[in-house]
Scaffold this motif. Structure first.
Motif, short mmCIF file in Angstrom:
data_model
loop_
_atom_site.label_atom_id
_atom_site.label_comp_id
_atom_site.label_asym_id
_atom_site.label_seq_id
_atom_site.Cartn_x
_atom_site.Cartn_y
_atom_site.Cartn_z
N LEU A 180 0.59 -1.11 -0.11
CA LEU A 180 0.27 -0.04 -0.01
C LEU A 180 0.95 1.42 -0.05
O LEU A 180 0.75 2.01 -0.61
CB LEU A 180 -0.75 0.10 1.22
CG LEU A 180 -1.67 1.26 1.62
CD1 LEU A 180 -2.82 1.66 0.31
CD2 LEU A 180 -2.44 0.93 2.85
N ILE A 181 1.83 1.30 0.91
CA ILE A 181 2.77 2.51 1.09
C ILE A 181 3.43 2.85 -0.33
O ILE A 181 3.78 3.88 -0.86
CB ILE A 181 3.69 2.34 2.01
CG1 ILE A 181 2.98 2.24 3.39
CG2 ILE A 181 4.70 3.41 2.29
CD1 ILE A 181 1.99 3.34 3.71
N GLU A 182 3.96 1.64 -0.81
CA GLU A 182 4.79 1.82 -2.10
C GLU A 182 4.13 2.27 -3.24
O GLU A 182 4.60 2.67 -4.36
CB GLU A 182 5.46 0.61 -2.38
CG GLU A 182 6.71 0.31 -1.48
CD GLU A 182 7.21 -1.03 -1.81
OE1 GLU A 182 6.90 -1.73 -2.56
OE2 GLU A 182 8.54 -1.24 -1.13
N GLU A 183 2.71 2.43 -3.18
CA GLU A 183 1.79 2.70 -4.42
C GLU A 183 1.63 4.34 -4.09
O GLU A 183 1.04 5.21 -5.16
CB GLU A 183 0.34 2.10 -4.32
CG GLU A 183 0.46 0.58 -4.74
CD GLU A 183 -0.89 0.11 -4.64
OE1 GLU A 183 -1.82 0.85 -4.57
OE2 GLU A 183 -1.05 -1.02 -4.88
N LEU A 184 1.82 4.84 -3.18
CA LEU A 184 1.57 6.27 -2.87
C LEU A 184 3.10 7.33 -3.14
O LEU A 184 3.97 6.78 -2.61
CB LEU A 184 1.38 6.51 -1.38
CG LEU A 184 0.21 5.53 -0.64
CD1 LEU A 184 0.07 5.68 0.64
CD2 LEU A 184 -1.12 5.80 -1.33
N GLU A 185 2.68 8.44 -3.76
CA GLU A 185 3.54 9.31 -3.95
C GLU A 185 3.85 10.21 -3.08
O GLU A 185 3.03 10.48 -2.09
CB GLU A 185 3.02 10.23 -4.97
CG GLU A 185 3.89 11.25 -5.78
CD GLU A 185 3.33 12.04 -6.96
OE1 GLU A 185 4.06 13.01 -7.44
OE2 GLU A 185 2.46 11.60 -7.38
N GLY A 186 5.18 10.42 -2.72
CA GLY A 186 5.72 11.28 -1.48
C GLY A 186 5.91 10.47 -0.53
O GLY A 186 5.99 10.94 0.82
N VAL A 187 5.47 9.29 -0.56
CA VAL A 187 5.76 8.20 1.04
C VAL A 187 6.69 7.16 0.73
O VAL A 187 6.82 6.54 -0.31
CB VAL A 187 4.59 7.69 1.42
CG1 VAL A 187 4.32 7.04 2.62
CG2 VAL A 187 3.24 8.86 1.10
N GLU A 188 7.56 6.92 1.73
CA GLU A 188 8.76 6.02 1.60
C GLU A 188 8.50 4.98 2.65
O GLU A 188 8.45 5.22 3.83
CB GLU A 188 9.94 6.69 1.47
CG GLU A 188 11.04 5.75 1.46
CD GLU A 188 12.45 6.32 1.51
OE1 GLU A 188 13.35 5.72 1.93
OE2 GLU A 188 12.32 7.70 1.29
N LEU A 246 -0.97 12.48 5.89
CA LEU A 246 -1.24 11.23 4.67
C LEU A 246 -2.38 10.84 5.15
O LEU A 246 -2.90 10.46 6.19
CB LEU A 246 -0.36 10.09 4.86
CG LEU A 246 -0.48 8.74 4.13
CD1 LEU A 246 -0.45 9.22 2.82
CD2 LEU A 246 0.35 7.84 4.40
N LEU A 247 -3.39 10.89 3.91
CA LEU A 247 -4.79 10.14 4.34
C LEU A 247 -5.06 9.32 3.26
O LEU A 247 -4.99 9.88 1.93
CB LEU A 247 -5.79 11.37 4.43
CG LEU A 247 -7.48 11.00 4.45
CD1 LEU A 247 -7.61 10.09 5.73
CD2 LEU A 247 -8.17 12.37 4.29
N VAL A 248 -5.09 8.16 3.07
CA VAL A 248 -5.44 7.18 2.32
C VAL A 248 -6.97 6.47 2.50
O VAL A 248 -7.13 6.11 3.77
CB VAL A 248 -4.56 5.96 2.15
CG1 VAL A 248 -4.98 5.19 1.06
CG2 VAL A 248 -3.21 6.70 1.74
N GLU A 249 -7.69 6.38 1.61
CA GLU A 249 -9.22 5.82 1.61
C GLU A 249 -9.58 5.05 0.43
O GLU A 249 -9.65 5.64 -0.44
CB GLU A 249 -10.35 6.86 2.29
CG GLU A 249 -11.50 5.83 2.83
CD GLU A 249 -12.62 7.01 3.48
OE1 GLU A 249 -13.56 6.43 3.82
OE2 GLU A 249 -12.10 8.15 3.55
N ARG A 250 -9.55 3.67 0.77
CA ARG A 250 -10.12 2.71 -0.41
C ARG A 250 -11.13 1.93 0.01
O ARG A 250 -11.15 1.30 1.35
CB ARG A 250 -8.74 2.02 -0.76
CG ARG A 250 -7.98 2.69 -1.51
CD ARG A 250 -6.53 1.82 -2.09
NE ARG A 250 -5.38 2.66 -2.60
CZ ARG A 250 -4.35 2.28 -2.66
NH1 ARG A 250 -4.05 0.86 -2.90
NH2 ARG A 250 -3.43 2.89 -3.52
#
Length: 338
Positions: A11-19, A117-121
């Protein structure tokens, strides 16, 4: 724990600007009852620590327990709490937001709310939860318990009262209540039982509901109003209207010409009253003799005829193809209020 780590990393590796910085087992000082895994991610220039609880189920009851463990840990809980579970429902997601939890499930749903960071799926179905599992919660006798609870949502019940009024054994009532409690639909305190989320119960029930089978008949009486009018003189404890004819008396929305009737016992009185002839296809009158007489629970007289309960009417409409879902939601909004 390895699978949970891989799930979060993907999940994290799909996000831009997050490592992704890595994961590890908790140190003794961090090892509260809630924490199974510690993850570090870089959000912009800030390192964010996720303290992960890996759970076998993502039911609301388990989420509540995890939140309680996090709260009990107090200052020992230094990171942001995240639940990893096989599946978290939409109700569970809403609960996580209320409790300040994040979650990721193996179905692909996620809610991650940490600084920067806010992710919602959402919308992924539970790959393990087959439809028949839900149906078990609303099988014949289990549904009798649920019908009693739904009919009086503000009432505080005892198990003995529920058993007596539903006609279900105490042991079976307890099993049903345990399932409903696991879904956070009922509250059990000091021997009192109360339905806390009628809308949530209705949402689950409509997905599990198996539509009835209908036998078509032709009547020379063409108008629905005339057909219904002829039924007014029949014994009202042996039949009840549902679907279009029923909702037209409760919350008119879409004009329907057909009449659908549940019949307990013989259909002969209705066949005679409406001058019915069986047809292989089509017809303007449809009769069903349900195996579960619970469909008649809560039926009432409306306009001189008997109509099923709002609950049964909603379940039938929601699963009916001819604009049924649209009519069901209109009934729910204007009459049921849940």
């Amino acid at each position: 724990m390895e699978q949970a780590s891989e799930l979060l990393q993907a999940l994290i590796e799909e996000l831009e600007g997050v490592e992704w910085r890595g994961s590890r087992s908790p140190l003794p000082a961090e090892d509260g009852p809630a924490v199974d895994l510690v993850v570090e991610v870089l959000v912009g220039r800030r390192v964010v620590t996720l303290e992960v609880g890996v759970r076998q189920v993502g039911e609301p009851r388990m989420l509540q327990r995890f939140a309680g463990e996090v709260e009990a840990a107090g200052e020992e809980q230094r990171g942001h709490p995240v639940v990893v579970a096989p599946f978290v429902s939409s109700r569970g997601r809403d609960l996580c937001k209320t409790l300040g939890l994040s979650f990721v499930d193996t179905a692909g749903n996620a809610y991650l709310n940490v600084p920067g960071l806010l992710v919602e799926r959402s919308g992924r179905e539970n790959p393990r939860r087959e439809r028949r599992e839900l149906r078990g919660l609303f099988s014949t006798k289990a549904s009798w318990v649920a019908r009693r609870l739904f009919a009086e949502p503000d009432r505080e019940w005892t198990m003995t009262e529920l058993s007596r009024e539903s006609g279900v054994s105490l042991g079976h009532v307890k099993k049903v209540l345990d399932r409903l409690s696991g879904e956070d639909l009922v509250e059990k305190t000091w021997g009192a039982i109360r339905l806390t989320d009628p809308g949530g119960l209705l949402d689950m029930w409509r997905e599990a509901y198996v539509p009835q089978e209908w036998t078509g008949y032709h009547s020379p009486v063409r108008q629905q109003e005339d057909l219904v009018g002829r039924m007014g003189g029949l014994e009202d404890d042996e039949w009840a209207l549902t679907l279009g004819a029923g909702v037209s008396l409760m919350a008119p929305f879409v004009r329907s010409t057909d009449v659908h009737v549940y019949v307990i016992g013989t259909v002969d009185p209705i066949v005679d009253a409406l001058d019915l002839t069986p047809v292989e296809f089509g017809g303007n009158v449809h009769l069903s003799t349900p195996a579960d007489e619970g469909v008649m629970f809560g039926s009432r007289r409306v306009g001189g005829v008997t109509v099923v309960s709002d609950l049964q009417l909603y379940l039938d409409l929601y699963n009916w193809p001819a604009r049924g879902r649209e009519q069901a939601e209109h009934l729910r909004e204007t009459v049921m209020g849940v």
